[in-house]
Design an enzyme around this catalytic site. Structure first.
Site, PDB file in Angstrom:
ATOM      1  N   ASP A 117       0.871  -1.187   0.000  1.00  0.00           N
ATOM      2  CA  ASP A 117       0.000   0.000   0.000  1.00  0.00           C
ATOM      3  C   ASP A 117       0.900   1.226   0.000  1.00  0.00           C
ATOM      4  OD1 ASP A 117      -3.256   0.381   1.016  1.00  0.00           O
ATOM      5  OD2 ASP A 117      -1.940   2.142   1.031  1.00  0.00           O
ATOM      6  N   PHE A 167     -17.227 -10.518  -2.120  1.00  0.00           N
ATOM      7  CA  PHE A 167     -18.580 -10.308  -1.587  1.00  0.00           C
ATOM      8  C   PHE A 167     -18.592 -10.190  -0.068  1.00  0.00           C
ATOM      9  CE2 PHE A 167     -18.761 -12.918  -5.478  1.00  0.00           C
ATOM     10  CZ  PHE A 167     -19.422 -12.022  -6.307  1.00  0.00           C
ATOM     11  N   LEU A 168     -17.434  -9.895   0.516  1.00  0.00           N
ATOM     12  CA  LEU A 168     -17.383  -9.907   1.983  1.00  0.00           C
ATOM     13  C   LEU A 168     -18.207  -8.783   2.592  1.00  0.00           C
ATOM     14  CD1 LEU A 168     -15.329  -7.525   3.207  1.00  0.00           C
ATOM     15  CD2 LEU A 168     -13.614  -9.043   2.314  1.00  0.00           C
ATOM     16  N   LYS A 200     -20.754  -8.454  -9.292  1.00  0.00           N
ATOM     17  CA  LYS A 200     -20.557  -7.731  -8.036  1.00  0.00           C
ATOM     18  C   LYS A 200     -21.537  -6.572  -7.886  1.00  0.00           C
ATOM     19  CE  LYS A 200     -19.085  -5.892  -4.451  1.00  0.00           C
ATOM     20  NZ  LYS A 200     -18.229  -6.157  -3.345  1.00  0.00           N
ATOM     21  N   ASN A 259     -24.858  -6.157  -5.207  1.00  0.00           N
ATOM     22  CA  ASN A 259     -25.072  -5.039  -4.279  1.00  0.00           C
ATOM     23  C   ASN A 259     -26.330  -4.248  -4.650  1.00  0.00           C
ATOM     24  OD1 ASN A 259     -22.959  -5.732  -2.694  1.00  0.00           O
ATOM     25  ND2 ASN A 259     -21.707  -3.934  -3.100  1.00  0.00           N
ATOM     26  N   CYS A 277     -20.132   0.795   0.564  1.00  0.00           N
ATOM     27  CA  CYS A 277     -20.374  -0.026  -0.631  1.00  0.00           C
ATOM     28  C   CYS A 277     -21.729   0.219  -1.277  1.00  0.00           C
ATOM     29  CB  CYS A 277     -20.225  -1.503  -0.280  1.00  0.00           C
ATOM     30  SG  CYS A 277     -18.600  -1.856   0.425  1.00  0.00           S
ATOM     31  N   LYS A 299     -23.370   0.022  10.591  1.00  0.00           N
ATOM     32  CA  LYS A 299     -24.028  -1.218  11.006  1.00  0.00           C
ATOM     33  C   LYS A 299     -23.234  -1.789  12.172  1.00  0.00           C
ATOM     34  CE  LYS A 299     -21.673  -4.594   8.130  1.00  0.00           C
ATOM     35  NZ  LYS A 299     -21.815  -5.669   7.161  1.00  0.00           N
ATOM     36  N   ARG A 321     -18.643   5.449   7.166  1.00  0.00           N
ATOM     37  CA  ARG A 321     -18.870   6.011   5.828  1.00  0.00           C
ATOM     38  C   ARG A 321     -20.366   5.977   5.514  1.00  0.00           C
ATOM     39  NH1 ARG A 321     -14.929   2.559   2.256  1.00  0.00           N
ATOM     40  NH2 ARG A 321     -15.523   1.040   3.852  1.00  0.00           N
TER      41      ARG A 321
HETATM   42  C1  UGA Z   1     -22.145  -5.055   1.371  1.00  0.00           C
HETATM   43  C2  UGA Z   1     -22.603  -6.411   0.832  1.00  0.00           C
HETATM   44  O1  UGA Z   1     -23.544  -7.006   1.729  1.00  0.00           O
HETATM   45  C3  UGA Z   1     -21.418  -7.349   0.645  1.00  0.00           C
HETATM   46  O2  UGA Z   1     -21.832  -8.583   0.073  1.00  0.00           O
HETATM   47  C4  UGA Z   1     -20.405  -6.667  -0.266  1.00  0.00           C
HETATM   48  O3  UGA Z   1     -19.250  -7.474  -0.467  1.00  0.00           O
HETATM   49  C5  UGA Z   1     -19.983  -5.360   0.349  1.00  0.00           C
HETATM   50  O4  UGA Z   1     -21.141  -4.524   0.516  1.00  0.00           O
HETATM   51  C6  UGA Z   1     -18.993  -4.709  -0.574  1.00  0.00           C
HETATM   52  O5  UGA Z   1     -19.374  -4.320  -1.683  1.00  0.00           O
HETATM   53  O6  UGA Z   1     -17.807  -4.673  -0.239  1.00  0.00           O
HETATM   54  P1  UGA Z   1     -21.486  -4.179   3.810  1.00  0.00           P
HETATM   55  O7  UGA Z   1     -21.315  -2.820   3.192  1.00  0.00           O
HETATM   56  O8  UGA Z   1     -20.440  -4.680   4.748  1.00  0.00           O
HETATM   57  O9  UGA Z   1     -21.606  -5.288   2.661  1.00  0.00           O
HETATM   58  O10 UGA Z   1     -22.853  -4.108   4.606  1.00  0.00           O
HETATM   59  P2  UGA Z   1     -24.253  -4.866   4.591  1.00  0.00           P
HETATM   60  O11 UGA Z   1     -24.241  -5.941   5.602  1.00  0.00           O
HETATM   61  O12 UGA Z   1     -24.653  -5.211   3.219  1.00  0.00           O
HETATM   62  O13 UGA Z   1     -25.185  -3.697   5.135  1.00  0.00           O
HETATM   63  C7  UGA Z   1     -25.329  -2.499   4.375  1.00  0.00           C
HETATM   64  C8  UGA Z   1     -26.278  -1.557   5.018  1.00  0.00           C
HETATM   65  O14 UGA Z   1     -27.616  -2.049   4.885  1.00  0.00           O
HETATM   66  C9  UGA Z   1     -26.083  -1.306   6.510  1.00  0.00           C
HETATM   67  O15 UGA Z   1     -26.191   0.079   6.750  1.00  0.00           O
HETATM   68  C10 UGA Z   1     -27.210  -2.072   7.156  1.00  0.00           C
HETATM   69  O16 UGA Z   1     -27.604  -1.500   8.373  1.00  0.00           O
HETATM   70  C11 UGA Z   1     -28.300  -1.933   6.108  1.00  0.00           C
HETATM   71  N1  UGA Z   1     -29.331  -3.001   6.164  1.00  0.00           N
HETATM   72  C12 UGA Z   1     -28.985  -4.292   5.997  1.00  0.00           C
HETATM   73  C13 UGA Z   1     -30.657  -2.643   6.380  1.00  0.00           C
HETATM   74  O17 UGA Z   1     -30.999  -1.459   6.518  1.00  0.00           O
HETATM   75  N2  UGA Z   1     -31.603  -3.638   6.419  1.00  0.00           N
HETATM   76  C14 UGA Z   1     -31.284  -4.938   6.255  1.00  0.00           C
HETATM   77  O18 UGA Z   1     -32.210  -5.790   6.302  1.00  0.00           O
HETATM   78  C15 UGA Z   1     -29.940  -5.277   6.041  1.00  0.00           C
END
Ligand code: UGA
Length: 436
Positions: free
Chosen positions: A30, A147-148, A206, A210, A262, A325, A332
């Site tokens: 990095d 997809f993490l 991807k 999302n 994301c 979350k 962010r």
């Molecule tokens: C998301 C995707 O879930 C991953 O699969 C992906 O790899 C990642 O983006 C990425 O592109 O790197 P992430 O940003 O860690 O992952 O968060 P999520 O778990 O998807 O949650 C996203 C947002 O949705 C959070 O603010 C959460 O509070 C909200 N959310 C989630 C809701 O409002 N309701 C739900 O039922 C689920």
């Protein structure tokens, strides 16, 4: 195998440590000296459960190193590109500056037969732009999206639900797919689906994934808006439709919506890319998905204002949560901090607490008050709003205990995560999102 991982942010640092943990020899590279110094010392630059442990193990084993020197990539069989692709400052499209810079810096160190595996989330068509430069060195470019989820990043990397590898047609592409099978050997041995596609499909998988997740969340939040004017309960609705296996209950959590690094930027970048491709109308609904999402933040603010009698001016509002979350210190595009900022803008005296994200939030939101101790944050509040469904608030906060700390027993449940009946029984006025 010897691997290099270029970009040691969230994605890259986790990927490097996870690859070392399954036996590879990994160098993480990095340009950010501070990040490299922290990682080299076994310190995770962000909160991710389990990461400090596997960083320490990897470093102690000698299989995991970090450096700012791109020359260290020389000799690796696979080079993962894991740099960020943020939203452009003056538009919705993804900014590919870091991807291009990483590839340019890597080119002199590539050997014929090397595999370059793009992991960054990019607009469809990016690998077609990058391939000529990379393949002129005799290396092969594949796209291997990630997809993490933050908070579950190690599990998702080591034990993913699928692996997608996009390759160019021909022998070099097939060989590169085999090299990636070898990289992910433990998952492949467990028969985790390993999908070999062309490169544009892999890039699109991807953003489509999302976009689908964001749409699912905004769908249920749109139902919450309808529930609010009809007296229906969106959480019961979600349970009921979620029993249909074709729909599924996951990601039907109505509340203040999605944020993070994301989903918001990815749906905007996807819309921008579709416009460039002359297919803007195909994903026009994503603008609506974004709009619904942002409206829910305003709705939460309105609930607090209404509950406090029409104004929050000089009222003490305690915001439980700052991270976008739980299980994350990432702020962010945090919906909760947006709500807190809007309340502050209306004159409320806002106190924010969070188990992990206070340091980050304080740096970007100096106008808000921050308190580490949950009970101290609650003391004297005229209203409380839950914006991040940490266990500390959802399970561990007793409504009777909280009632003894606050000045006014008003709670807005921005994540529909509290037991409404228990809070009401303890004397609270409870307001959910899309619930009577
Ligand atoms: C998301 C995707 O879930 C991953 O699969 C992906 O790899 C990642 O983006 C990425 O592109 O790197 P992430 O940003 O860690 O992952 O968060 P999520 O778990 O998807 O949650 C996203 C947002 O949705 C959070 O603010 C959460 O509070 C909200 N959310 C989630 C809701 O409002 N309701 C739900 O039922 C689920």
């Amino acid at each position: 195998m010897k691997l290099s991982v270029i970009g040691c942010g969230y994605l890259g640092a986790v990927h490097a440590a996870a690859m070392a943990s399954i036996g590879h020899e990994v160098v993480g590279i990095d340009v950010d000296r501070r990040k490299i110094a922290a990682l080299s010392g076994g310190e995770a630059p962000f909160f991710e459960p389990g990461l400090p442990e596997i960083l320490a193990d990897g470093i102690a084993s000698g299989r995991l190193t970090f450096t700012t020197d791109m020359a260290a990539a020389a000799g690796a069989a696979v080079h993962f590109i894991a740099v960020g692709t943020p939203q452009q400052k003056d538009g919705n499209a993804a900014d590919l500056t870091f991807v291009n810079a990483a590839v340019d810096a890597l080119l002199p160190h590539l050997r014929p037969g090397d595999v370059v595996a793009g992991k960054s989330t990019v607009p469809v068509g990016t690998s077609a732009d990058l391939a000529p430069r990379i393949e002129a060195t005799g290396a092969t470019l594949v796209w291997n999206p990630e997809f993490l989820r933050e908070g579950w990043a190690l599990q998702d990397t080591i034990d993913p639900d699928r692996i997608v590898v996009g390759v160019a047609s021909g022998a070099a592409g097939e060989r590169a797919a085999d090299v990636l099978r070898e990289v992910y050997h433990p998952a492949v041995a467990r028969s985790i689906p390993f999908l070999v596609t062309d490169r544009p499909t892999a890039e699109l998988v991807k953003v489509a994934a999302n976009a689908f997740l964001a749409t699912k969340i905004s769908f249920i939040n749109a139902m919450a808006e309808i529930a609010e004017v009809t007296g229906a309960d969106v959480t019961q609705l979600a349970d009921a439709i979620g029993h249909d296996a074709r729909i599924g209950r996951r990601f039907l959590g109505a509340g203040i919506g999605f944020g993070g690094g994301c989903l918001p930027k990815d749906i905007r970048a996807f819309s921008a890319r579709a416009e460039e491709l002359g297919r803007g109308e195909s994903v026009a609904f994503l603008r609506e998905v974004d709009a619904i999402n942002l409206r829910r933040r305003e709705r939460a603010v309105q609930l607090v204002v209404a509950a406090l009698g029409g104004t929050v001016f000089e009222k003490r509002v305690t915001v439980l949560g700052a991270a976008f979350k739980p299980h994350s210190d990432d702020i962010r595009d945090s919906p909760g901090l947006d709500v807190a900022t809007q309340l502050r803008g209306l004159g409320a005296l806002v106190t924010v607490t969070d188990p992990a994200a206070i340091d980050n939030a304080r740096r970007t939101h100096p106008q808000l008050g921050f308190v580490t101790d949950r009970d101290e944050a609650l003391t004297g509040a005229d209203a409380v709003i839950v914006v991040t469904e940490w266990d500390e608030y959802r399970r561990e906060l007793s409504p009777a205990h909280a009632a003894g700390l606050v000045a006014g027993r008003i709670v807005v449940d921005g994540r529909n995560c509290l037991d409404a009946a228990a809070w009401r029984a303890a004397g609270w006025e409870y307001y959910g999102m899309g619930r009577p």
